[in-house]
Scaffold this motif. Sequence first.
Motif, short mmCIF file in Angstrom:
data_model
loop_
_atom_site.label_atom_id
_atom_site.label_comp_id
_atom_site.label_asym_id
_atom_site.label_seq_id
_atom_site.Cartn_x
_atom_site.Cartn_y
_atom_site.Cartn_z
N ALA A 129 -6.71 20.63 -2.80
CA ALA A 129 -6.05 19.45 -2.23
C ALA A 129 -6.61 18.17 -2.85
CB ALA A 129 -6.23 19.43 -0.72
N ILE A 130 -7.93 18.11 -3.00
CA ILE A 130 -8.56 16.94 -3.63
C ILE A 130 -8.08 16.77 -5.06
CG2 ILE A 130 -10.76 15.98 -4.47
CD1 ILE A 130 -12.11 17.21 -2.01
N LYS A 179 -11.88 7.06 -5.19
CA LYS A 179 -13.08 7.31 -4.40
C LYS A 179 -12.72 8.29 -3.30
CE LYS A 179 -17.02 4.83 -2.55
NZ LYS A 179 -17.65 3.50 -2.41
N THR A 180 -13.44 9.40 -3.24
CA THR A 180 -13.16 10.44 -2.25
C THR A 180 -14.17 10.33 -1.11
OG1 THR A 180 -12.31 11.89 -4.00
CG2 THR A 180 -12.84 12.90 -1.88
N VAL A 206 0.84 -1.19 0.00
CA VAL A 206 0.00 0.00 0.00
C VAL A 206 0.88 1.24 0.00
CG1 VAL A 206 -0.14 0.11 2.53
CG2 VAL A 206 -1.97 1.13 1.15
N GLU A 207 0.38 2.27 -0.66
CA GLU A 207 1.03 3.59 -0.62
C GLU A 207 0.11 4.53 0.13
OE1 GLU A 207 1.99 7.34 -3.64
OE2 GLU A 207 1.59 5.35 -4.49
N VAL A 208 0.61 5.15 1.19
CA VAL A 208 -0.21 6.07 1.98
C VAL A 208 0.49 7.43 2.01
CG1 VAL A 208 -1.41 6.49 4.15
CG2 VAL A 208 -0.96 4.14 3.43
N ASN A 209 -0.24 8.46 1.60
CA ASN A 209 0.32 9.82 1.57
C ASN A 209 -0.53 10.74 2.44
OD1 ASN A 209 2.19 9.13 -0.66
ND2 ASN A 209 0.31 8.98 -1.86
N CYS A 210 0.13 11.57 3.22
CA CYS A 210 -0.55 12.60 4.01
C CYS A 210 -0.36 13.94 3.31
CB CYS A 210 0.01 12.66 5.43
SG CYS A 210 -0.52 11.30 6.46
N ILE A 211 -1.46 14.58 2.98
CA ILE A 211 -1.43 15.84 2.26
C ILE A 211 -1.98 16.93 3.15
CG2 ILE A 211 -2.34 17.09 0.26
CD1 ILE A 211 -2.46 14.37 -1.18
N ASN A 212 -1.18 17.97 3.37
CA ASN A 212 -1.56 19.07 4.25
C ASN A 212 -2.44 20.05 3.49
OD1 ASN A 212 -1.75 21.18 6.09
ND2 ASN A 212 0.38 21.00 6.74
N ILE A 213 -3.68 20.20 3.92
CA ILE A 213 -4.63 21.10 3.26
C ILE A 213 -4.12 22.54 3.30
CG2 ILE A 213 -6.99 22.00 3.34
CD1 ILE A 213 -7.85 19.30 4.54
N ARG A 214 -3.36 22.89 4.35
CA ARG A 214 -2.84 24.26 4.47
C ARG A 214 -1.90 24.61 3.31
NH1 ARG A 214 -4.18 26.20 9.48
NH2 ARG A 214 -4.55 24.60 11.09
#
Length: 252
Positions: free
Chosen positions: A70-71, A80-81, A31-39
């Motif tokens: 960000a989306i 799927k969001t 699995v690839e998991v990314n955290c994206i900062n909305i700021r």
Amino acid sequence: MRIDILTLFPEIFQNFLDTSIVGRAKNNGIVEVNCINIRDFSKDKHKRVDDYSFGGGPGMVISPEPVFNAIMSAKSERCKTIYLSPKGRTYKQQVANELSSEEHIILLCGHYEGIDNRIMENYIDDEISIGDYVLTGGEIAAMVVVDSIVRLLPGALNNQESFTDESHYNGLLEYPHYTRPRIFNGFEVPEVLLSGNHSKIEEWRKYQSLKVTYERRPDLLKEAKLNKTEQEMLNTIINNKNFNQIENKNKL
């Protein structure tokens, strides 16, 4: 599988994503998991992402523009969001099974009083709630969803039976487990588990699974698909309990 988490607090996920089953699955390329900062998508010089609610009221609302950007930065053709929301459908094992077959999901974590509803109306495919209670933000809910999905991915667990036997996977609660020593503080391991008779052990485990489900979560049995043998076991469990209740009442 790819999972993108959109959040205002990506640092919350650091230890979670690097440890245990999720960390191992990441390291093994499962699995690839990314955290994206909305700021990062705010055009405000102070990276502010919230504003007052039209119509008044307490608290702040996350503005639509940084969330939308960000989306869009993460969105793929087959994606799927999902918004983690107390208004969403209740998260169950069935939903985890369903999401584990997706190629790419985006998890949007809310905060404050929520997110501008135009995002929900136009850019969200699903809303999920992990329970009927209120959290400060969607980050903890996102961890729950990620963990429950990743453990279902092929190769994430050392033994495929590790999750197929677990509570809720087949609609029932899991049977009890025992390990050494054989006798602890005078309490013994059930004899059948020491017999080496695998068919008897399997029968005992199925009976115990049905018993604990009937006693603690009888609502689950309404949707459980039981074969003839399992239904007979359940009938025995129900009849025994009713008999014991009558016996106890007579003793009073």
